[in-house]
Design a protein around this motif. Structure first.
Motif, PDB file in Angstrom:
ATOM      1  N   CYS A  38       2.943   0.370 -19.955  1.00 11.54           N
ATOM      2  CA  CYS A  38       3.624   1.379 -19.705  1.00 11.54           C
ATOM      3  C   CYS A  38       2.516   2.965 -19.229  1.00 11.54           C
ATOM      4  O   CYS A  38       1.942   3.125 -19.757  1.00 11.54           O
ATOM      5  CB  CYS A  38       4.312   1.853 -20.340  1.00 11.54           C
ATOM      6  N   ILE A  39       3.624   4.163 -18.281  1.00  8.73           N
ATOM      7  CA  ILE A  39       2.597   4.774 -17.795  1.00  8.73           C
ATOM      8  C   ILE A  39       4.512   5.378 -17.407  1.00  8.73           C
ATOM      9  O   ILE A  39       5.223   5.264 -17.031  1.00  8.73           O
ATOM     10  CB  ILE A  39       1.993   4.398 -16.003  1.00  8.73           C
ATOM     11  N   ILE A  40       3.532   6.577 -18.490  1.00  8.45           N
ATOM     12  CA  ILE A  40       4.691   8.000 -17.855  1.00  8.45           C
ATOM     13  C   ILE A  40       3.996   9.216 -16.994  1.00  8.45           C
ATOM     14  O   ILE A  40       2.583   9.131 -16.528  1.00  8.45           O
ATOM     15  CB  ILE A  40       5.093   7.998 -19.487  1.00  8.45           C
ATOM     16  N   GLY A  41       5.136   9.678 -16.854  1.00  9.00           N
ATOM     17  CA  GLY A  41       4.150  10.530 -15.861  1.00  9.00           C
ATOM     18  C   GLY A  41       5.281  12.142 -14.923  1.00  9.00           C
ATOM     19  O   GLY A  41       6.638  11.360 -15.311  1.00  9.00           O
ATOM     20  N   CYS A  42       5.176  12.830 -14.384  1.00 11.60           N
ATOM     21  CA  CYS A  42       5.293  13.573 -13.694  1.00 11.60           C
ATOM     22  C   CYS A  42       4.652  13.645 -12.461  1.00 11.60           C
ATOM     23  O   CYS A  42       3.369  14.120 -11.938  1.00 11.60           O
ATOM     24  CB  CYS A  42       5.953  14.541 -14.724  1.00 11.60           C
ATOM     25  N   LEU A  43       5.683  14.310 -11.217  1.00  5.97           N
ATOM     26  CA  LEU A  43       5.078  15.175  -9.960  1.00  5.97           C
ATOM     27  C   LEU A  43       5.658  16.791 -10.241  1.00  5.97           C
ATOM     28  O   LEU A  43       6.781  16.834  -9.798  1.00  5.97           O
ATOM     29  CB  LEU A  43       5.623  14.390  -8.970  1.00  5.97           C
ATOM     30  N   LEU A  44       5.046  17.515  -9.701  1.00  7.53           N
ATOM     31  CA  LEU A  44       5.393  18.658  -9.837  1.00  7.53           C
ATOM     32  C   LEU A  44       4.533  19.211  -8.896  1.00  7.53           C
ATOM     33  O   LEU A  44       3.382  19.494  -8.172  1.00  7.53           O
ATOM     34  CB  LEU A  44       4.360  19.382 -11.118  1.00  7.53           C
ATOM     35  N   SER A  45       5.133  20.006  -8.390  1.00  9.85           N
ATOM     36  CA  SER A  45       5.371  21.124  -7.362  1.00  9.85           C
ATOM     37  C   SER A  45       4.143  22.803  -7.389  1.00  9.85           C
ATOM     38  O   SER A  45       4.009  23.335  -6.846  1.00  9.85           O
ATOM     39  CB  SER A  45       6.628  21.730  -5.805  1.00  9.85           C
ATOM     40  N   CYS A  46       3.156  22.786  -8.667  1.00  8.06           N
ATOM     41  CA  CYS A  46       2.842  23.230  -8.220  1.00  8.06           C
ATOM     42  C   CYS A  46       1.338  23.058  -9.625  1.00  8.06           C
ATOM     43  O   CYS A  46       1.895  22.168  -9.605  1.00  8.06           O
ATOM     44  CB  CYS A  46       3.166  24.790  -9.813  1.00  8.06           C
ATOM     45  N   SER A  47       0.970  23.524  -9.619  1.00  4.78           N
ATOM     46  CA  SER A  47      -0.356  22.959 -10.541  1.00  4.78           C
ATOM     47  C   SER A  47      -0.881  23.388 -11.442  1.00  4.78           C
ATOM     48  O   SER A  47       0.456  23.600 -12.605  1.00  4.78           O
ATOM     49  CB  SER A  47      -1.601  24.770 -10.501  1.00  4.78           C
ATOM     50  N   PHE A  48      -1.222  23.121 -12.829  1.00  8.26           N
ATOM     51  CA  PHE A  48      -0.632  22.457 -14.107  1.00  8.26           C
ATOM     52  C   PHE A  48      -1.387  23.457 -14.927  1.00  8.26           C
ATOM     53  O   PHE A  48      -1.330  23.601 -15.891  1.00  8.26           O
ATOM     54  CB  PHE A  48      -1.184  21.355 -14.302  1.00  8.26           C
ATOM     55  N   ARG A  49      -2.304  24.952 -14.383  1.00 11.21           N
ATOM     56  CA  ARG A  49      -2.988  25.129 -14.995  1.00 11.21           C
ATOM     57  C   ARG A  49      -2.146  26.782 -16.038  1.00 11.21           C
ATOM     58  O   ARG A  49      -0.925  26.850 -14.756  1.00 11.21           O
ATOM     59  CB  ARG A  49      -3.462  27.009 -14.129  1.00 11.21           C
ATOM     60  N   PRO A  50      -2.475  26.817 -16.598  1.00  8.92           N
ATOM     61  CA  PRO A  50      -1.878  28.529 -17.721  1.00  8.92           C
ATOM     62  C   PRO A  50      -1.478  29.717 -16.645  1.00  8.92           C
ATOM     63  O   PRO A  50      -2.383  29.660 -15.593  1.00  8.92           O
ATOM     64  CB  PRO A  50      -2.215  28.144 -19.379  1.00  8.92           C
ATOM     65  N   MET A  51      -0.608  30.409 -16.627  1.00 10.42           N
ATOM     66  CA  MET A  51      -0.422  31.318 -15.685  1.00 10.42           C
ATOM     67  C   MET A  51      -0.082  32.176 -17.699  1.00 10.42           C
ATOM     68  O   MET A  51       0.022  32.348 -18.154  1.00 10.42           O
ATOM     69  CB  MET A  51       1.442  31.903 -15.669  1.00 10.42           C
TER      70      MET A  51
ATOM     71  N   PHE B 191       9.351  10.972 -14.796  1.00  8.71           N
ATOM     72  CA  PHE B 191       9.353   8.981 -14.621  1.00  8.71           C
ATOM     73  C   PHE B 191       8.470   8.469 -15.110  1.00  8.71           C
ATOM     74  O   PHE B 191       7.677   8.514 -16.042  1.00  8.71           O
ATOM     75  CB  PHE B 191       8.396   9.185 -12.929  1.00  8.71           C
ATOM     76  N   ARG B 192       9.007   7.332 -15.460  1.00  4.71           N
ATOM     77  CA  ARG B 192       7.937   5.801 -16.229  1.00  4.71           C
ATOM     78  C   ARG B 192       8.055   4.775 -15.310  1.00  4.71           C
ATOM     79  O   ARG B 192       9.392   3.849 -14.490  1.00  4.71           O
ATOM     80  CB  ARG B 192       8.764   5.449 -17.738  1.00  4.71           C
ATOM     81  N   LEU B 193       7.203   3.676 -15.479  1.00  6.20           N
ATOM     82  CA  LEU B 193       6.679   2.889 -15.080  1.00  6.20           C
ATOM     83  C   LEU B 193       6.395   1.690 -15.448  1.00  6.20           C
ATOM     84  O   LEU B 193       5.413   1.899 -16.570  1.00  6.20           O
ATOM     85  CB  LEU B 193       5.118   2.997 -13.482  1.00  6.20           C
ATOM     86  N   ASN B 194       7.454   0.789 -15.769  1.00  5.01           N
ATOM     87  CA  ASN B 194       7.530  -0.239 -16.631  1.00  5.01           C
ATOM     88  C   ASN B 194       7.328  -1.211 -15.935  1.00  5.01           C
ATOM     89  O   ASN B 194       8.617  -1.603 -14.942  1.00  5.01           O
ATOM     90  CB  ASN B 194       7.815   0.339 -17.470  1.00  5.01           C
ATOM     91  N   GLY B 195       6.418  -2.345 -16.258  1.00  4.53           N
ATOM     92  CA  GLY B 195       5.779  -3.595 -15.055  1.00  4.53           C
ATOM     93  C   GLY B 195       7.477  -4.534 -15.663  1.00  4.53           C
ATOM     94  O   GLY B 195       7.888  -5.942 -15.322  1.00  4.53           O
ATOM     95  N   ARG B 196       8.463  -4.070 -16.727  1.00  5.52           N
ATOM     96  CA  ARG B 196       9.203  -4.809 -17.314  1.00  5.52           C
ATOM     97  C   ARG B 196      10.288  -4.854 -16.470  1.00  5.52           C
ATOM     98  O   ARG B 196      11.707  -4.755 -17.367  1.00  5.52           O
ATOM     99  CB  ARG B 196       9.386  -5.012 -18.691  1.00  5.52           C
TER     100      ARG B 196
END
Length: 160
Positions: free
Chosen positions: A34-47, A61-66
């Motif tokens: 299991c891998i979870i994550g996100c695609l974000l169109s900006c930096s992860f740095r705090p504002m 998203f979640r990527l899971n081999g099953r």
């Protein structure tokens, strides 16, 4: 995290603030497929602002081999002006204490699309209304809490 250490502050330092697209991948500890994550169109740095107004495009998203892989886009269909934060203002919230992608209407961090603590030790991924009630991580049918195993972040440049 295996090379740079397990601190959110280090992740923020390593992410180029000029990169317009980032993909964040998290493998929960004791989860081999299991891998979870996100695609974000900006930096992860705090504002510096109290409310993050970057209005990024985002995919959880979640990527899971099953055969249990799935992704969720931001749900703009339920936008209401009820005096609270708009969906745009609830996509990303970055501070020195936590990283939160998808802030639920209840503002409960356990219902975030993705939440990581400052030590990159504990995470949550609950049913989040920002992502059509999608839940990237679920254990034993109900819990959204997980122990973070590995965190990786990749800059994608200008992916729009």
């Amino acid at each position: 995290s295996s090379e740079d250490g397990c601190r959110l502050s280090t992740l923020y330092q390593r992410v180029d603030e000029n990169t317009k697209g980032n993909i964040l991948l998290i493998r929960p500890a004791n989860e081999s497929e299991c891998i979870i994550g996100c695609l974000l169109s900006c930096s992860f740095r705090p504002m510096l602002e109290q409310i993050d107004r970057r209005n990024p495009d985002c995919v959880l998203f979640r990527l899971n081999g099953r055969n249990n892989s799935q992704c969720w886009n931001v749900d703009y269909s339920g936008i209401r002006n009820d005096g609270g934060l708009s969906v745009d203002q609830r996509i990303v919230n970055t501070t020195n204490d936590y990283l939160q992608i998808g802030i639920s209407k209840t503002a409960n961090f356990e219902q975030s699309g993705l939440y990581l603590d400052s030590k990159l030790n504990v995470g949550y991924s609950g049913k989040c209304d920002v992502f059509c009630d999608g839940q990237a991580y679920q254990r034993d049918g109900y819990t959204s809490k997980f122990i973070v195993g590995i965190v990786e972040c990749y800059g994608l440049g200008h992916y729009r």
